[in-house]
Design a protein around this motif. Structure first.
Motif, PDB file in Angstrom:
ATOM      1  N   ASP A  31       5.615   1.319   8.384  1.00 59.19           N
ATOM      2  CA  ASP A  31       5.181   0.607   7.185  1.00 59.19           C
ATOM      3  C   ASP A  31       3.871   1.199   6.695  1.00 59.19           C
ATOM      4  O   ASP A  31       2.839   1.057   7.356  1.00 59.19           O
ATOM      5  CB  ASP A  31       4.996  -0.880   7.475  1.00 59.19           C
ATOM      6  CG  ASP A  31       6.301  -1.576   7.767  1.00 59.19           C
ATOM      7  OD1 ASP A  31       6.310  -2.450   8.648  1.00 59.19           O
ATOM      8  OD2 ASP A  31       7.304  -1.238   7.122  1.00 59.19           O
ATOM      9  N   THR A  85      -0.508  -6.690   2.088  1.00 57.25           N
ATOM     10  CA  THR A  85      -0.166  -5.989   3.316  1.00 57.25           C
ATOM     11  C   THR A  85      -1.344  -5.692   4.228  1.00 57.25           C
ATOM     12  O   THR A  85      -1.155  -5.459   5.412  1.00 57.25           O
ATOM     13  CB  THR A  85       0.537  -4.657   2.988  1.00 57.25           C
ATOM     14  OG1 THR A  85      -0.270  -3.930   2.057  1.00 57.25           O
ATOM     15  CG2 THR A  85       1.912  -4.907   2.398  1.00 57.25           C
ATOM     16  N   TYR A 115       0.515  -0.811   7.935  1.00 52.28           N
ATOM     17  CA  TYR A 115       0.458  -2.193   8.401  1.00 52.28           C
ATOM     18  C   TYR A 115       1.508  -2.479   9.464  1.00 52.28           C
ATOM     19  O   TYR A 115       1.811  -3.641   9.753  1.00 52.28           O
ATOM     20  CB  TYR A 115       0.546  -3.179   7.239  1.00 52.28           C
ATOM     21  CG  TYR A 115       1.681  -2.934   6.270  1.00 52.28           C
ATOM     22  CD1 TYR A 115       1.534  -2.025   5.231  1.00 52.28           C
ATOM     23  CD2 TYR A 115       2.873  -3.630   6.381  1.00 52.28           C
ATOM     24  CE1 TYR A 115       2.565  -1.807   4.324  1.00 52.28           C
ATOM     25  CE2 TYR A 115       3.904  -3.418   5.482  1.00 52.28           C
ATOM     26  CZ  TYR A 115       3.753  -2.501   4.455  1.00 52.28           C
ATOM     27  OH  TYR A 115       4.769  -2.284   3.566  1.00 52.28           O
ATOM     28  N   ASP A 152       1.396   2.401   2.992  1.00 54.49           N
ATOM     29  CA  ASP A 152       1.193   2.206   1.568  1.00 54.49           C
ATOM     30  C   ASP A 152       0.055   3.102   1.106  1.00 54.49           C
ATOM     31  O   ASP A 152      -0.735   3.596   1.918  1.00 54.49           O
ATOM     32  CB  ASP A 152       0.893   0.746   1.250  1.00 54.49           C
ATOM     33  CG  ASP A 152       1.247   0.383  -0.185  1.00 54.49           C
ATOM     34  OD1 ASP A 152       1.234  -0.824  -0.512  1.00 54.49           O
ATOM     35  OD2 ASP A 152       1.533   1.307  -0.995  1.00 54.49           O
ATOM     36  N   ARG A 160      -5.280  -8.826   9.533  1.00 52.73           N
ATOM     37  CA  ARG A 160      -5.494  -8.644   8.098  1.00 52.73           C
ATOM     38  C   ARG A 160      -6.507  -9.657   7.611  1.00 52.73           C
ATOM     39  O   ARG A 160      -6.490 -10.076   6.499  1.00 52.73           O
ATOM     40  CB  ARG A 160      -4.162  -8.814   7.355  1.00 52.73           C
ATOM     41  CG  ARG A 160      -4.205  -8.341   5.914  1.00 52.73           C
ATOM     42  CD  ARG A 160      -2.885  -8.675   5.212  1.00 52.73           C
ATOM     43  NE  ARG A 160      -2.653 -10.098   5.137  1.00 52.73           N
ATOM     44  CZ  ARG A 160      -3.152 -10.892   4.190  1.00 52.73           C
ATOM     45  NH1 ARG A 160      -3.953 -10.395   3.271  1.00 52.73           N
ATOM     46  NH2 ARG A 160      -2.869 -12.184   4.168  1.00 52.73           N
TER      47      ARG A 160
END
Lengths: 115, 114
Positions: free
Chosen positions: A54, B98, A50, A56, A97
């Motif tokens: 960053d 996120t 993101y 995940d 997003r």
């Protein structure tokens, strides 16, 4: 077509070797994703980013790591490849997003075979 | 556990016929439902998408029908053409803190015959 380049497009390697796949985008999009596609499973999310540095985990992240040091590049690494990681890998990008008005655009994939 | 279930796995339709692909989901947190079309050797490409507060969306020959109470949605391809022969994936999006995450169905391989 969205400016997404995946490299290599095809790779054959042996079990236990490290492998790095690269996704390069020219759209300056914030979000980048790695998926794998296997028969009977559709596409499954491995990792996503993101922003620069960053990242995940996704649904099937075990055995994979990623890095993003620049907006345009997102790397997927298999530290020690296994035969179960034989698959077609897709990179995707998106700009926001949002729920859906900013869809993910996909590259043309990397076909990885691990013998 | 497949969160988005898709059927049929494969479909053969004659030119000019209607192709119907069905999907069902379980997670009520999903808040957008796109369909992707994929040709051999290519990545999936967004075809059409729908929000859960809309029951139907039409774009050209492609229509999504959405039933929120049943947690089901379907793609209808009217006047199917040989060029529509491809693999179709339904998907569902959930927004996390996120990013937006896509969950895909298992795909339907459509063949349109002459």
């Amino acid at each position: 077509d969205a400016g997404i380049t995946q490299s290599p497009r095809h790779k054959v390697t042996e079990t236990g070797t490290p492998v790095t796949l690269r996704c390069h985008q020219t759209e300056n999009h914030r979000y980048m994703y790695w998926y794998r596609q296997d028969p009977g499973h559709g596409l499954r999310l491995i990792h996503y980013s993101y922003g620069v540095k960053d990242t995940d985990k996704g649904e099937v992240s075990d055995g994979y790591s990623v890095s993003r040091s620049k907006t345009e590049d997102f790397l997927l690494t298999l530290e020690s490849a296994t035969s179960s990681q034989t698959s077609v890998y897709f990179c995707a990008i998106s700009n926001k997003r949002g729920s859906g008005d900013q869809p993910q655009h996909f590259g043309d994939g990397t076909r990885l075979s691990i013998l | 556990q497949q969160q988005v279930k898709q059927s049929p796995q494969s479909l053969i339709v004659q030119k000019g016929g209607i192709s119907i692909i069905n999907c069902a989901y379980e997670n009520t947190a999903f808040d957008y439902f796109p369909w992707y079309q994929q040709f051999p050797g290519k990545g999936p490409a967004l075809l059409i998408a729908i929000r859960p507060d809309v029951s139907e969306k039409k774009e050209g020959r492609f229509t999504i029908s959405f039933n929120k109470s049943a947690k089901q949605f379907s793609l209808h391809i009217m006047d199917s053409q040989p060029g529509d022969s491809a693999t179709y994936f339904c998907a569902a999006i959930v927004n996390t803190g996120t990013a937006s995450k896509l969950t895909f169905g298992t795909g339907t391989r459509l063949q349109v015959t002459l």
